[in-house]
Design a protein around this motif. Structure first.
Motif, mmCIF file in Angstrom:
data_model
loop_
_atom_site.group_PDB
_atom_site.id
_atom_site.type_symbol
_atom_site.label_atom_id
_atom_site.label_comp_id
_atom_site.label_asym_id
_atom_site.label_seq_id
_atom_site.Cartn_x
_atom_site.Cartn_y
_atom_site.Cartn_z
ATOM 1 N N PRO A 1 0.831 -1.215 0.000
ATOM 2 C CA PRO A 1 0.000 0.000 0.000
ATOM 3 C C PRO A 1 0.860 1.257 0.000
ATOM 4 C CG PRO A 1 -0.931 -1.603 1.510
ATOM 5 C CD PRO A 1 0.407 -2.160 1.062
ATOM 6 N N VAL A 2 0.374 2.278 -0.703
ATOM 7 C CA VAL A 2 1.130 3.508 -0.896
ATOM 8 C C VAL A 2 0.336 4.695 -0.363
ATOM 9 C CG1 VAL A 2 2.203 5.025 -2.613
ATOM 10 C CG2 VAL A 2 2.243 2.542 -2.941
ATOM 11 N N THR A 3 1.043 5.657 0.217
ATOM 12 C CA THR A 3 0.386 6.863 0.727
ATOM 13 C C THR A 3 0.259 7.897 -0.387
ATOM 14 O OG1 THR A 3 1.222 6.516 2.959
ATOM 15 C CG2 THR A 3 0.507 8.746 2.388
ATOM 16 N N PHE A 4 -0.968 8.372 -0.584
ATOM 17 C CA PHE A 4 -1.253 9.451 -1.525
ATOM 18 C C PHE A 4 -1.776 10.635 -0.731
ATOM 19 C CE2 PHE A 4 -1.085 5.926 -4.317
ATOM 20 C CZ PHE A 4 -0.926 6.391 -5.612
ATOM 21 N N LYS A 5 -1.358 11.805 -1.114
ATOM 22 C CA LYS A 5 -1.879 13.018 -0.485
ATOM 23 C C LYS A 5 -2.809 13.708 -1.465
ATOM 24 C CE LYS A 5 -0.633 17.195 2.053
ATOM 25 N NZ LYS A 5 0.461 18.099 2.493
ATOM 26 N N HIS A 6 -4.064 13.847 -1.066
ATOM 27 C CA HIS A 6 -5.078 14.537 -1.886
ATOM 28 C C HIS A 6 -5.504 15.779 -1.122
ATOM 29 C CE1 HIS A 6 -9.487 14.723 -3.406
ATOM 30 N NE2 HIS A 6 -8.695 15.454 -4.184
ATOM 31 N N GLY A 7 -5.065 16.936 -1.584
ATOM 32 C CA GLY A 7 -5.347 18.171 -0.854
ATOM 33 C C GLY A 7 -4.690 18.120 0.513
ATOM 34 N N HIS A 8 -5.486 18.277 1.567
ATOM 35 C CA HIS A 8 -4.960 18.268 2.929
ATOM 36 C C HIS A 8 -5.104 16.906 3.592
ATOM 37 C CE1 HIS A 8 -4.421 22.588 2.791
ATOM 38 N NE2 HIS A 8 -5.692 22.753 2.437
ATOM 39 N N GLN A 9 -5.579 15.903 2.854
ATOM 40 C CA GLN A 9 -5.791 14.583 3.435
ATOM 41 C C GLN A 9 -4.824 13.570 2.838
ATOM 42 O OE1 GLN A 9 -10.296 14.487 2.763
ATOM 43 N NE2 GLN A 9 -10.130 13.539 4.771
ATOM 44 N N SER A 10 -4.487 12.599 3.647
ATOM 45 C CA SER A 10 -3.622 11.510 3.194
ATOM 46 C C SER A 10 -4.411 10.215 3.161
ATOM 47 C CB SER A 10 -2.412 11.362 4.127
ATOM 48 O OG SER A 10 -1.566 12.496 4.030
ATOM 49 N N TYR A 11 -4.182 9.417 2.133
ATOM 50 C CA TYR A 11 -4.852 8.132 1.963
ATOM 51 C C TYR A 11 -3.783 7.057 1.754
ATOM 52 C CZ TYR A 11 -9.052 10.912 0.974
ATOM 53 O OH TYR A 11 -10.093 11.790 1.039
ATOM 54 N N THR A 12 -3.939 5.943 2.409
ATOM 55 C CA THR A 12 -3.094 4.780 2.155
ATOM 56 C C THR A 12 -3.878 3.842 1.259
ATOM 57 O OG1 THR A 12 -1.980 5.007 4.280
ATOM 58 C CG2 THR A 12 -1.817 2.877 3.182
ATOM 59 N N LEU A 13 -3.423 3.695 0.011
ATOM 60 C CA LEU A 13 -4.194 2.980 -1.004
ATOM 61 C C LEU A 13 -3.563 1.647 -1.350
ATOM 62 C CD1 LEU A 13 -5.010 5.875 -3.508
ATOM 63 C CD2 LEU A 13 -6.306 5.140 -1.495
ATOM 64 N N GLN A 14 -4.423 0.671 -1.540
ATOM 65 C CA GLN A 14 -4.000 -0.628 -2.041
ATOM 66 C C GLN A 14 -4.053 -0.631 -3.564
ATOM 67 O OE1 GLN A 14 -7.001 -2.898 0.207
ATOM 68 N NE2 GLN A 14 -5.292 -3.973 1.150
ATOM 69 N N PHE A 15 -3.455 -1.661 -4.167
ATOM 70 C CA PHE A 15 -3.611 -1.848 -5.590
ATOM 71 C C PHE A 15 -5.022 -2.359 -5.876
ATOM 72 C CE2 PHE A 15 0.896 -1.538 -5.266
ATOM 73 C CZ PHE A 15 1.338 -1.114 -6.511
ATOM 74 N N CYS A 16 -5.597 -1.896 -6.968
ATOM 75 C CA CYS A 16 -6.968 -2.273 -7.308
ATOM 76 C C CYS A 16 -7.121 -3.785 -7.434
ATOM 77 C CB CYS A 16 -7.400 -1.602 -8.620
ATOM 78 S SG CYS A 16 -7.440 0.211 -8.529
ATOM 79 N N GLU A 17 -6.064 -4.470 -7.954
ATOM 80 C CA GLU A 17 -6.181 -5.913 -8.137
ATOM 81 C C GLU A 17 -6.285 -6.640 -6.792
ATOM 82 O OE1 GLU A 17 -2.219 -7.984 -9.010
ATOM 83 O OE2 GLU A 17 -1.891 -5.961 -9.794
ATOM 84 N N ASP A 18 -5.659 -6.104 -5.742
ATOM 85 C CA ASP A 18 -5.785 -6.722 -4.418
ATOM 86 C C ASP A 18 -7.198 -6.558 -3.864
ATOM 87 O OD1 ASP A 18 -3.180 -7.528 -4.485
ATOM 88 O OD2 ASP A 18 -2.418 -5.813 -3.334
ATOM 89 N N ILE A 19 -7.789 -5.392 -4.127
ATOM 90 C CA ILE A 19 -9.168 -5.152 -3.644
ATOM 91 C C ILE A 19 -10.142 -6.082 -4.356
ATOM 92 C CG2 ILE A 19 -11.031 -3.455 -3.596
ATOM 93 C CD1 ILE A 19 -8.939 -1.297 -3.221
ATOM 94 N N ARG A 20 -9.933 -6.288 -5.652
ATOM 95 C CA ARG A 20 -10.867 -7.138 -6.411
ATOM 96 C C ARG A 20 -10.778 -8.600 -5.971
ATOM 97 N NH1 ARG A 20 -8.606 -3.996 -11.028
ATOM 98 N NH2 ARG A 20 -10.014 -2.225 -11.355
ATOM 99 N N LYS A 21 -9.627 -9.039 -5.496
ATOM 100 C CA LYS A 21 -9.462 -10.433 -5.080
ATOM 101 C C LYS A 21 -10.205 -10.742 -3.795
ATOM 102 C CE LYS A 21 -4.886 -11.040 -7.179
ATOM 103 N NZ LYS A 21 -3.438 -11.215 -6.917
ATOM 104 N N LYS A 22 -10.531 -9.701 -3.009
ATOM 105 C CA LYS A 22 -11.128 -9.921 -1.677
ATOM 106 C C LYS A 22 -12.581 -10.315 -1.766
ATOM 107 C CE LYS A 22 -8.002 -6.959 0.871
ATOM 108 N NZ LYS A 22 -7.846 -5.772 1.738
#
Length: 414
Positions: free
Chosen positions: A393-414
């Motif tokens: 998982p990677v940290t993305f900063k969108h405006g003033h907020q930070s998100y830790t995002l998984q790869f889409c393929e990992d989410i689809r496997k769940k």
């Protein structure tokens, strides 16, 4: 006192008054005092208003009848008296109740339910009766209300006021057509003791009866603009042989509403205005979603962050949409092949888009209007490409907020 989800309703009985069987009533304007309107006293302690609709028949509210005799064909001797006020051509006269003839269904915990009763006098009244008009009440129709206002001296004054009928209002979500059983009048200022007052046409035909009232302080919608609301029973629902017969009555004419009915009717009324906008609303949101995908080079997939709120009259925005990054839109294996080739650093995308919402506003009659509203938003999306080569998982900063995002393929496997 009655109550409902929307209003703490005040039924318009005055209680107590001087313990006497005769209710003295005078006309504020003797030259235009209708012969048919009566002051009503029951059990020597409470007063209402009524109207003579046949030689010996008086119409009033059911809640103006003592509870133990609210049944058809029940004696009311010695329990109810009526007063015909003096005018230029008439002296004050009195009458006695003989029998309760016809009554509406039993009252519930809300004023938004039919509330009428007809009783027979012990003898014919020496006055002209007012004919019943069952054609119904139109949106915006101005009704003439003849009401008897009690005084602190135990007497009453017959007054004339004009009140406009308002359909499709949250003051009364059941009033949606000319034959709806219960109507709302806004503004229409009434008081205790006015219950049973006739709602008349200019030629003195009776279209209904006043039931109860509400004020701004009684509105659970807090800052809703409608005020001095009065409710009435629509005589388009009356079907009594020899008195009045309504063609094609409303299917709810015999229904006594409860609080849950009001909540459902209010929600349905709001939906009538919001539902037609939903297709456009969804299209506008999807357009901005596509913009975000393109502006961020499809590095991530975006999701809609929608917040819905019940309408309370204060918070007018009932739906508000923003956007948030959902997942990394790269194959993990492909990113691993880039290890060592991607420099440590930060990538920044400048984003411009619209955030959409839906608002509800009420006019002075309590009628809702729905609008789509937008506001411009600007933000930046920042991330480190090198971090994505780890497959974690990677940290993305969108405006003033930070998100830790998984790869889409990992989410689809769940």
């Amino acid at each position: 006192m009655k109550s409902s989800v929307i209003f703490s309703i005040l039924i318009l009985i005055l209680e107590p008054v001087a313990a006497k069987s005769i209710y003295k009533v005078t006309c504020e304007s003797p030259d235009s005092c209708p012969e048919s309107v009566v002051g009503l006293n029951y059990d020597g302690k409470s007063v209402c208003t009524g109207v003579l609709v046949a030689d010996d028949i008086v119409a009033t509210n059911l809640h103006c009848i003592p509870e133990d005799i609210r049944q058809n064909e029940t004696s009311c001797k010695g329990r109810i008296t009526v007063t015909f006020p003096a005018s230029r051509s008439r002296d004050e006269e009195y009458g006695d109740c003989e029998q309760i003839k016809w009554v509406s269904p039993a009252l519930k915990d809300t004023a938004l339910t039919p509330d009428w009763a007809f009783f027979k006098l012990s003898k014919k009244a020496p006055r002209l009766s007012a004919p019943i008009n069952t054609s119904g009440i139109s949106d915006g129709e101005v009704l003439t209300l003849y009401k008897i206002d009690p005084t602190d001296k135990g007497t009453g004054i017959l007054r004339k006021v004009s009140c406009p009928a308002v359909q499709n209002s949250l003051a009364n979500p059941f009033f949606t057509g000319v034959k709806s059983p219960i109507i709302a009048m806004v503004p229409c200022e009434t008081m205790k003791g006015n219950s049973g007052s006739p709602l008349m046409t200019p030629n003195l035909e009776v279209k209904g009866l006043l039931n109860s009232m509400g004020t701004a302080a009684d509105v659970n919608l807090k800052k809703a603009p409608f005020y001095h609301v009065s409710f009435g029973s629509n005589f388009a629902c009356i079907n009594i042989p020899g008195i009045a017969s309504s063609a094609s009555p409303h299917p709810d004419c015999g229904k006594a509403n409860i609080s849950s009915d009001i909540r459902e009717a209010s929600a349905n009324l709001i939906s009538r205005f919001t539902d037609p906008l939903m297709k456009s609303f969804n299209a506008d949101v999807n357009t901005e979603l596509d913009k975000l995908h393109a502006q961020s080079k499809f590095v991530i997939l975006w999701d809609v962050d929608q917040k819905n709120r019940p309408f309370d009259g204060v918070q007018t925005k009932v739906s508000e949409v923003s956007f948030k990054p959902e997942c990394i839109n790269f194959k993990k294996d492909k990113m691993r092949t880039q290890q060592g080739r991607l420099q440590n650093g930060t990538v920044t995308y400048n984003l411009e888009y619209l955030e959409w919402g839906m608002e509800i506003h009420l006019d002075n009659g309590g009628r809702p209007r729905a609008d789509l509203v937008s506001k411009k938003a600007q933000s930046t999306l920042q991330f480190s490409p090198a971090q994505m080569t780890s497959g974690q998982p990677v940290t993305f900063k969108h405006g003033h907020q930070s998100y830790t995002l998984q790869f889409c393929e990992d989410i689809r496997k769940k």
